[in-house]
Design an enzyme around this catalytic site. Structure first.
Site, PDB file in Angstrom:
ATOM      1  CE  LYS A 179      -2.166   1.784   3.716  1.00 56.38           C
ATOM      2  NZ  LYS A 179      -2.021   3.268   3.697  1.00 56.38           N
TER       3      LYS A 179
ATOM      4  CG  ASP B 138      -5.063   4.444   1.555  1.00 55.29           C
ATOM      5  OD1 ASP B 138      -6.236   4.676   1.229  1.00 55.29           O
ATOM      6  OD2 ASP B 138      -4.683   4.404   2.737  1.00 55.29           O
ATOM      7  CG  MET B 139      -4.282   8.260  -4.268  1.00 53.18           C
ATOM      8  SD  MET B 139      -2.915   9.371  -3.852  1.00 53.18           S
ATOM      9  CE  MET B 139      -1.946   8.299  -2.788  1.00 53.18           C
TER      10      MET B 139
ATOM     11  CG  LEU C  40      -8.818   9.956  -5.225  1.00 51.18           C
ATOM     12  CD1 LEU C  40      -9.018   9.530  -6.670  1.00 51.18           C
ATOM     13  CD2 LEU C  40      -7.822  11.102  -5.136  1.00 51.18           C
ATOM     14  CG  PHE C  41     -14.578  13.837  -0.541  1.00 47.58           C
ATOM     15  CD1 PHE C  41     -15.640  12.990  -0.310  1.00 47.58           C
ATOM     16  CD2 PHE C  41     -14.784  15.209  -0.466  1.00 47.58           C
ATOM     17  CE1 PHE C  41     -16.901  13.499  -0.007  1.00 47.58           C
ATOM     18  CE2 PHE C  41     -16.036  15.725  -0.155  1.00 47.58           C
ATOM     19  CZ  PHE C  41     -17.098  14.865   0.076  1.00 47.58           C
ATOM     20  CG  ASP C  42     -12.822  17.608  -5.810  1.00 48.55           C
ATOM     21  OD1 ASP C  42     -13.780  18.386  -6.058  1.00 48.55           O
ATOM     22  OD2 ASP C  42     -11.652  18.002  -5.681  1.00 48.55           O
TER      23      ASP C  42
ATOM     24  CB  ALA D 105     -16.558  16.469 -13.288  1.00 49.02           C
ATOM     25  CB  THR D 106     -12.734  16.754  -9.586  1.00 48.35           C
ATOM     26  OG1 THR D 106     -13.128  18.050 -10.044  1.00 48.35           O
ATOM     27  CG2 THR D 106     -11.283  16.793  -9.151  1.00 48.35           C
TER      28      THR D 106
ATOM     29  NE  ARG E  36      -1.015  -1.004  15.052  1.00 53.62           N
ATOM     30  CZ  ARG E  36      -1.229  -0.473  13.855  1.00 53.62           C
ATOM     31  NH1 ARG E  36      -1.523  -1.250  12.823  1.00 53.62           N
ATOM     32  NH2 ARG E  36      -1.133   0.831  13.678  1.00 53.62           N
TER      33      ARG E  36
ATOM     34  CD  GLN F 292      -5.154   2.568  12.586  1.00 58.94           C
ATOM     35  OE1 GLN F 292      -6.339   2.308  12.430  1.00 58.94           O
ATOM     36  NE2 GLN F 292      -4.506   3.394  11.785  1.00 58.94           N
TER      37      GLN F 292
END
Length: 226
Positions: A32, A60-61, A63-65, A68-69, A176, A185
């Protein structure tokens, strides 16, 4: 190699990540790469591990937007032939990501609720009241309905999500080994318990890359994955 174990390369840069991968050798086949390494050569490392070393890669980005983006970003990332990519589990984000990934083999995983959060954190973020477990399972269900290939959740919700109609991939951070420090965590289980609950893959970072002998630490975790 047991690809159920995904090792998080949460180290400062691509050179450190490549060194760790070399130490782990053939004990680990799935890595990852997260947002923290993005400016340290993360995409280059992902491509090198995938194309030159035959490793599987989870980008593991989270993404949230706007749709279209997200769609454009995912379409751009799909060209790297990676295996998993994370987006936030909001249905409009998931649907856009699936459009962006269309025609590729990259799996879109929807983040439900971060494993570093508890109910107090949700309150501070003005997330609606309710049981954290139930909210996580509901977000997973909505992500699946939006087309997600899988979800990211804590091991504590894995069994309930596995029981959902149409359940697909389940990947669990917050894992763990026995005796390891929790770090940041809050909702954790052991590798064996996470898999028994229904996880397809577990993600482990610090207990491996902070160990004096990372390969031995990874092999110890693999031995717990019955």
């Amino acid at each position: 190699m047991d690809d159920r174990l995904i090792v998080a390369l949460d180290v400062p840069n691509a050179l450190a990540g490549l060194k760790l991968a070399e130490q782990l050798g053939d004990a680990v086949g799935f890595y990852k790469i997260g947002l923290g390494m993005l400016t340290g050569g993360g995409l280059g490392l992902a491509n090198e591990l995938k194309q030159e070393h035959g490793k599987r890669i989870f980008l593991d980005m989270k993404l949230f937007d706007i749709g279209a983006t997200v769609e454009a970003a995912v379409r751009g990332l799909a060209q790297f032939e990676l295996d998993f990519l994370t987006v936030h589990g909001d249905p409009h984000v998931v649907a856009a990501a699936m459009q962006g990934a269309a025609g590729s083999d990259m799996k879109i995983l929807a983040v439900t609720v971060l494993t570093s959060l508890d109910r107090a954190d949700m309150d501070a973020g003005m997330i609606r009241a309710g049981d954290l477990h139930e909210i996580t399972v509901e977000r997973a269900a909505r992500a699946y309905e939006a087309g997600a290939d899988g979800v990211i959740c804590s091991p504590q919700e894995a069994a309930a999500i596995r029981a959902l109609p149409g359940s697909r991939l389940i990947v669990t951070p917050g894992v763990r080994p026995v005796g390891a420090a929790r770090g940041d965590q809050k909702r954790v289980e052991t590798p064996g318990d996470a898999l028994a609950a229904g996880a397809d893959h577990i993600v482990v970072g610090r207990p491996i890359w902070q160990a004096a002998d990372p390969r031995a630490a990874a092999q110890s975790i693999l031995s717990q994955m019955v």
